[in-house]
Design a protein around this motif. Structure first.
Motif, PDB file in Angstrom:
ATOM      1  N   ALA A 247       0.798  -1.250   0.178  1.00  0.00           N
ATOM      2  CA  ALA A 247       0.084  -0.049   0.159  1.00  0.00           C
ATOM      3  C   ALA A 247       0.843   1.240  -0.047  1.00  0.00           C
ATOM      4  CB  ALA A 247      -1.108   0.009   1.355  1.00  0.00           C
ATOM      5  N   ILE A 248       1.938   1.183   0.713  1.00  0.00           N
ATOM      6  CA  ILE A 248       2.877   2.307   0.743  1.00  0.00           C
ATOM      7  C   ILE A 248       3.466   2.330  -0.489  1.00  0.00           C
ATOM      8  CG2 ILE A 248       4.902   3.270   2.126  1.00  0.00           C
ATOM      9  CD1 ILE A 248       3.969   2.091   4.487  1.00  0.00           C
ATOM     10  N   ALA A 249       4.003   1.519  -0.983  1.00  0.00           N
ATOM     11  CA  ALA A 249       4.735   1.557  -2.360  1.00  0.00           C
ATOM     12  C   ALA A 249       3.905   2.226  -3.481  1.00  0.00           C
ATOM     13  CB  ALA A 249       5.372   0.082  -2.696  1.00  0.00           C
ATOM     14  N   CYS A 250       2.687   1.457  -3.326  1.00  0.00           N
ATOM     15  CA  CYS A 250       1.923   1.962  -4.541  1.00  0.00           C
ATOM     16  C   CYS A 250       1.202   3.334  -4.309  1.00  0.00           C
ATOM     17  CB  CYS A 250       0.594   0.915  -5.039  1.00  0.00           C
ATOM     18  SG  CYS A 250       1.290  -0.675  -5.501  1.00  0.00           S
ATOM     19  N   GLY A 251       1.203   3.663  -3.146  1.00  0.00           N
ATOM     20  CA  GLY A 251       0.731   5.066  -2.841  1.00  0.00           C
ATOM     21  C   GLY A 251       1.597   6.061  -3.417  1.00  0.00           C
ATOM     22  N   GLY A 252       2.832   5.828  -2.974  1.00  0.00           N
ATOM     23  CA  GLY A 252       4.021   6.630  -3.733  1.00  0.00           C
ATOM     24  C   GLY A 252       4.274   6.431  -4.913  1.00  0.00           C
ATOM     25  N   PHE A 253       4.100   5.348  -5.664  1.00  0.00           N
ATOM     26  CA  PHE A 253       3.940   5.067  -6.987  1.00  0.00           C
ATOM     27  C   PHE A 253       3.011   6.037  -7.643  1.00  0.00           C
ATOM     28  CE2 PHE A 253       5.912   0.905  -8.783  1.00  0.00           C
ATOM     29  CZ  PHE A 253       6.549   1.833  -9.761  1.00  0.00           C
ATOM     30  N   THR A 254       1.752   6.172  -7.031  1.00  0.00           N
ATOM     31  CA  THR A 254       0.809   6.952  -7.842  1.00  0.00           C
ATOM     32  C   THR A 254       0.813   8.227  -7.945  1.00  0.00           C
ATOM     33  OG1 THR A 254      -1.097   5.404  -6.610  1.00  0.00           O
ATOM     34  CG2 THR A 254      -1.867   7.450  -7.460  1.00  0.00           C
TER      35      THR A 254
END
Length: 443
Positions: A154-161
């Motif tokens: 979740a943290i990784a994909c939030g940053g990715f977004t």
């Protein structure tokens, strides 16, 4: 056999049976060829199970073989090793295979320390003692629970977004979708479900979760439907960055079998994931539209990109089973390298592939500078730090447009993705060539 009993397709290797029965306290350097070869092969297959490339596996096997006074040749693939050991009089050949592949930087770190200390400590131990020690390393499974790995995704994909242009709404929906999707994937993997099933269900669940949250936002908060653009980000936890990068490194060292197998494995994951997301998009009436524009001063862009890159790399590092200090180290390097890459594109109109090469080169050079101080294997720092640069959005849009027969648009997205994917391992390879004498030569 009852229907509820599933026989293992890969039989377990009983390593202690390869030791000399009458040599309990004899140092391994004085043991039989079979016993020596069992140590070499077991360390090699354990390293392979951690996700590291063929060059590192072979180099480690050679280190052990030289210390024990034998010669070792190995043919290494994605999940198998065929190797032969010679002692000048006899030869011993063995074929070993894994049941699955993955990434475990914590276990990799322990194995690297074992190999580094073998010359001073390991060679005085008996074969049984060495296998006991390797048993303890092999017991290192996941450091984190499925819930923790879901939060990491979740943290990784939030940053990715954010890095791809999304705002707070897209980041929140991607955060929830990716967290739930990776949680499901981890639970399926824990119960040994097949790769394809895990990909299809986790990607579908992530997309469904994103679409469900967005629909609730539209009904109760009157959010714009254009926020649907972020649904792609909810599935980016599935991107196989580690095999993508290590395949390039193996091909650079002419480990063709390993490089091609790793590349094929990565492409299989990409194909199944993008097809699953495309089908979900058709069912849920989602389209990969452009993100709504965000207006920020340059200083804020740089600051937020540093923060988002740190979060993205940290999350992926945790997903690779890195201890928190190692994940923080990789995240700091990734924040600098990825922000540099993005600013090169935005400020001086660098081609994205060239900027990706410089970003990966920077990550490799920074990892080399701190490798000895950090005490971690270089690959466990460099690969997580550039995984966030893998163009998952480009790959998905290429497949989506291919599915709707918009071939020219599809080719454009695929071409851009391929150039960036080629540039990333090249950057790491040249950083390694510049800083590592053992990697610089073909010997």
């Amino acid at each position: 056999m009852s229907q509820s009993t599933i026989r293992k397709n890969h039989m377990d290797v009983l390593w202690h049976e390869y030791t000399d029965n009458n040599g309990e306290n004899i140092p391994v350097t004085q043991a039989s060829l079979t016993e020596k070869a069992s140590i070499i092969g077991r360390v090699g297959i354990m390293l392979l199970s951690c996700g590291t490339g063929a060059w590192r596996v072979r180099s480690s096997m050679n280190t052990l073989a030289e210390t024990m006074g034998v010669t070792c040749t190995a043919d290494i693939g994605l999940i198998s090793i065929e190797y032969t050991c010679f002692d000048g009089e006899e030869g011993f050949t063995q074929s070993l295979c894994l049941t699955n592949t993955g990434v475990n930087t914590s276990k990799l770190n322990r194995l690297e320390h074992f190999i580094r200390n073998f010359e001073t400590e390991g060679k005085t131990m008996s074969g049984n003692q060495l296998h006991d020690f390797l048993d303890s390393i092999e017991e290192i499974h996941g450091l984190y629970s499925p819930v923790a790995l879901g939060i990491a995704a979740a943290i990784a994909c939030g940053g990715f977004t954010f890095l791809l242009g999304g705002g707070l709404i897209e980041m929140f929906c991607a955060f929830i979708g990716a967290g739930l999707g990776n949680f499901l994937r981890c639970k399926l993997t824990k119960h040994h479900y097949t790769l394809f099933l895990g990909i299809v269900l986790s990607v579908s669940f992530a997309c469904l979760s994103y679409a469900g949250l967005l629909k609730l936002g539209e009904v109760f908060l009157h959010l714009s439907v254009r926020h649907e653009a972020g649904y792609i980000c909810a599935m980016l936890f599935i991107i196989p960055g580690f095999p993508f990068i290590t395949s390039g490194i193996d091909l650079a060292k002419l480990d063709m079998r390993s490089g091609i197998e790793r590349l094929g494995y990565a492409l299989i994951i990409i194909l199944v994931a993008t097809m699953s997301a495309w089908i979900m998009a058709l069912i849920l009436h989602l389209q990969p539209v452009d993100f709504l524009k965000i207006s920020l001063p340059l200083s804020d862009w740089i600051l937020f990109r540093l923060l988002a890159s740190f979060c993205g790399v940290f999350g992926f590092s945790i997903m690779f089973n890195s201890p928190v200090p190692l994940a923080v180290t990789a995240a700091l390097i990734g924040a600098i390298a990825n922000t540099l890459r993005l600013e090169l594109v935005d400020l001086i109109n660098f081609p994205p592939a060239a900027a990706a090469f410089i970003g990966a080169l920077t990550a490799g050079l920074l990892a080399s500078l701190i490798k000895n101080k950090a005490g971690y294997p270089r690959i466990s720092v460099t690969v997580p730090s550039i995984v966030i640069m893998v163009p998952g959005l480009y790959l998905y849009r290429g497949f989506y447009n291919l599915g709707i027969m918009s071939l020219a648009t599809s080719a454009t997205w695929f071409a851009s993705a391929i150039l960036i994917i080629l540039a990333l391992p090249l950057g790491l390879i040249f950083a390694r060539i510049l800083t590592d004498k053992t990697f610089r030569y073909c010997t």
